[in-house]
Enzyme design. Structure first.
Site, PDB file in Angstrom:
ATOM      1  N   SER A 183     -14.966 -30.802 -23.313  1.00 37.04           N
ATOM      2  CA  SER A 183     -14.691 -29.429 -22.916  1.00 37.04           C
ATOM      3  C   SER A 183     -14.491 -28.477 -24.088  1.00 37.04           C
ATOM      4  O   SER A 183     -14.639 -27.272 -23.924  1.00 37.04           O
ATOM      5  CB  SER A 183     -13.477 -29.387 -21.995  1.00 37.04           C
ATOM      6  N   HIS A 211     -16.964 -30.880 -16.630  1.00 32.81           N
ATOM      7  CA  HIS A 211     -17.791 -29.777 -17.133  1.00 32.81           C
ATOM      8  C   HIS A 211     -19.286 -30.039 -16.947  1.00 32.81           C
ATOM      9  O   HIS A 211     -20.110 -29.268 -17.429  1.00 32.81           O
ATOM     10  CB  HIS A 211     -17.494 -29.514 -18.614  1.00 32.81           C
ATOM     11  N   LYS A 242     -14.182 -25.798 -11.655  1.00 33.57           N
ATOM     12  CA  LYS A 242     -15.027 -25.211 -12.712  1.00 33.57           C
ATOM     13  C   LYS A 242     -16.284 -24.624 -12.072  1.00 33.57           C
ATOM     14  O   LYS A 242     -16.197 -23.613 -11.415  1.00 33.57           O
ATOM     15  CB  LYS A 242     -15.262 -26.246 -13.787  1.00 33.57           C
TER      16      LYS A 242
HETATM   17  C1  LIG Z   1     -10.737 -29.318 -16.798  1.00 26.80           C
HETATM   18  C2  LIG Z   1     -10.751 -30.763 -16.847  1.00 26.80           C
HETATM   19  C3  LIG Z   1      -9.938 -31.511 -16.005  1.00 26.80           C
HETATM   20  C4  LIG Z   1      -8.921 -30.862 -15.112  1.00 26.80           C
HETATM   21  O1  LIG Z   1      -9.503 -30.342 -13.963  1.00 26.80           O
HETATM   22  P1  LIG Z   1      -8.619 -29.418 -12.995  1.00 26.80           P
HETATM   23  O2  LIG Z   1      -9.368 -29.474 -11.708  1.00 26.80           O
HETATM   24  O3  LIG Z   1      -8.559 -28.073 -13.606  1.00 26.80           O
HETATM   25  O4  LIG Z   1      -7.285 -30.056 -12.900  1.00 26.80           O
HETATM   26  C5  LIG Z   1     -10.036 -32.883 -16.037  1.00 26.80           C
HETATM   27  N1  LIG Z   1     -10.890 -33.504 -16.877  1.00 26.80           N
HETATM   28  C6  LIG Z   1     -11.684 -32.817 -17.713  1.00 26.80           C
HETATM   29  C7  LIG Z   1     -12.612 -33.555 -18.610  1.00 26.80           C
HETATM   30  C8  LIG Z   1     -11.640 -31.423 -17.734  1.00 26.80           C
HETATM   31  O5  LIG Z   1     -12.415 -30.747 -18.565  1.00 26.80           O
END
Ligand SMILES: *Cc1c(COP(=O)(O)O)cnc(C)c1O
Length: 394
Positions: A183, A211, A242
């Protein structure tokens, strides 16, 4: 005089400030979109994970409103007691089909999905092989499991093999866990090689595609689709917060594992369900993605354009191969000053420093969205050029 019990907080905060690591949180006063109101000012949004612009899509909002009329606003229970709605099951079927896996479990967030999935699969007698730059929620899920965590070098399949070979014999079982898309850097894990190695040694496999979903693969089917590894990974973690533009997490993969997690995963068993409105909006997102690749195509068009232009200006975008575009600056105070000046030019792009990224690797992270127009991207590039020159970066 009595000792101040909370003095440690003052000391730690002072130290964060001194190092330029203290976080100032901005307030958004509008819906997410290419332009947003931040602290009273209309700015170009380069910060959100709203890759496809779905967070404020009329079709999604309509679906959420309808679900509220039918099911109300709160789930009123954990899913295993009285909180599983027909909508939750429908979404699990649809997301599993979309991703080409046997089954899926819908939980409250991506962060939660890692806490839910890892501890039932490995424990104190086991070992996790973890990429050096894995997301905090993976690291915390591993810590919660009590398993030994052994880190391999970032995206280095040969190093993963080395640590597996050396350590696996000392434990009951092993699991390899990697982010799909990283990320903060926007690079991707060598999933095909990691899978091949893990299989060879009989190690469980898990990929967190937070992502990659809605971004990589055919029509946004994610990193496993990108590599053509359908049904191979034991567990695929996803987020609906996301590209899907809503909120929620998904644990997808083999039916035997997903069914097991329905019995064992503590965030599923002890925390209330995702709301009907959110679930209906997630279903609408699957409909949108399955009906057309238009948004994913536009996301990539915008990504290619912005990256080529920002590199042409002389910025270093690291190893990114996805819409996540880091502008590498080095020290945290420089990144913060850069972000502040961009904001003065009406561009909202956050500085990211330690501990989110390693010390000395501070950056501005630009998040490209399908919702940006070419004119938006050009305005952003102009601001980057101005600030880059003002601060002697280019
Ligand atoms: C953003 C992210 C999360 C968290 O996701 P949320 O739904 O915002 O809790 C988990 N793992 C990775 C790799 C992320 O980039």
């Amino acid at each position: 005089m009595e000792k101040d019990k909370l003095a440690f907080i003052d000391e730690d905060i002072a130290s964060l400030k001194e190092q330029g690591l203290f976080i100032h949180i901005r307030t958004i006063e509008s819906a997410q979109g290419p332009w947003i109101i931040v602290d009273g000012k209309r700015v170009l949004n380069f910060c959100s994970n709203n890759y496809l612009g779905l967070a404020n899509d009329p079709r999604m909002k309509e679906a959420a409103k309808k679900a509220i009329d039918q099911f109300g606003v709160g789930p009123a229970a954990v899913r295993s007691i009285a909180g599983t709605l027909s909508l939750h099951l429908e979404f699990e079927r649809r997301i599993a089909a979309f991703k080409g896996v046997e089954d899926a479990l819908y939980v409250q967030s991506g962060f939660c999905a890692n806490q839910a999935a890892i501890p039932p699969l490995v424990g104190k007698e086991d070992v996790v092989f973890s990429d050096r730059l894995n997301h905090a929620s993976i690291i915390d899920g591993c810590r919660l499991s009590g398993a030994k965590i052994i880190v391999y070098e970032h995206c280095d399949a040969a190093d993963a093999e080395r640590v597996i070979k050396e350590n696996l014999p000392n434990y009951r079982r092993g699991m390899l866990i990697t982010d799909g898309v990283f990320s903060m850097d926007g690079d991707i894990a060598p999933l095909d090689k990691l899978y091949e190695i893990a299989e060879r040694y009989g190690v469980l496999t898990m990929v967190d595609d937070a992502h990659g979903e809605g971004v990589l693969g055919r029509g946004g089917r994610g990193i496993v689709d990108h590599f053509g590894l359908h049904g191979k990974f034991d567990v695929e973690i996803g987020t609906l917060s996301k590209a899907f533009g809503v909120v929620g997490g998904v644990i997808a993969g083999k039916r035997k594992i997903v069914d097991y997690l329905r019995q064992k995963a503590r965030p599923f068993l002890f925390s209330s369900a995702v709301t009907a409105a959110d679930t209906a909006a997630c279903l609408a997102a699957v409909d949108i993605l399955e009906s057309s690749t238009e948004l994913v195509d536009r996301l990539w068009e915008n990504t290619r354009y912005f990256k080529a232009e920002v590199k042409r200006l002389g910025f270093d975008t690291g190893n990114s191969v996805t819409p996540i575009t880091p502008i590498m600056l080095g020290e945290a105070p420089l990144a913060k000053e850069f972000s502040k000046r961009l904001f003065d030019y009406n561009v909202f792009a956050m500085a990211i420093g330690y501990p989110t990224v390693p010390r000395g690797k501070a950056r501005i992270r630009v998040m490209i969205s399908a919702s940006h127009s070419k004119d938006d991207l050009d305005q952003g590039l102009e601001a980057f050029a101005k600030v880059g020159k003002e601060l002697g970066v280019i």
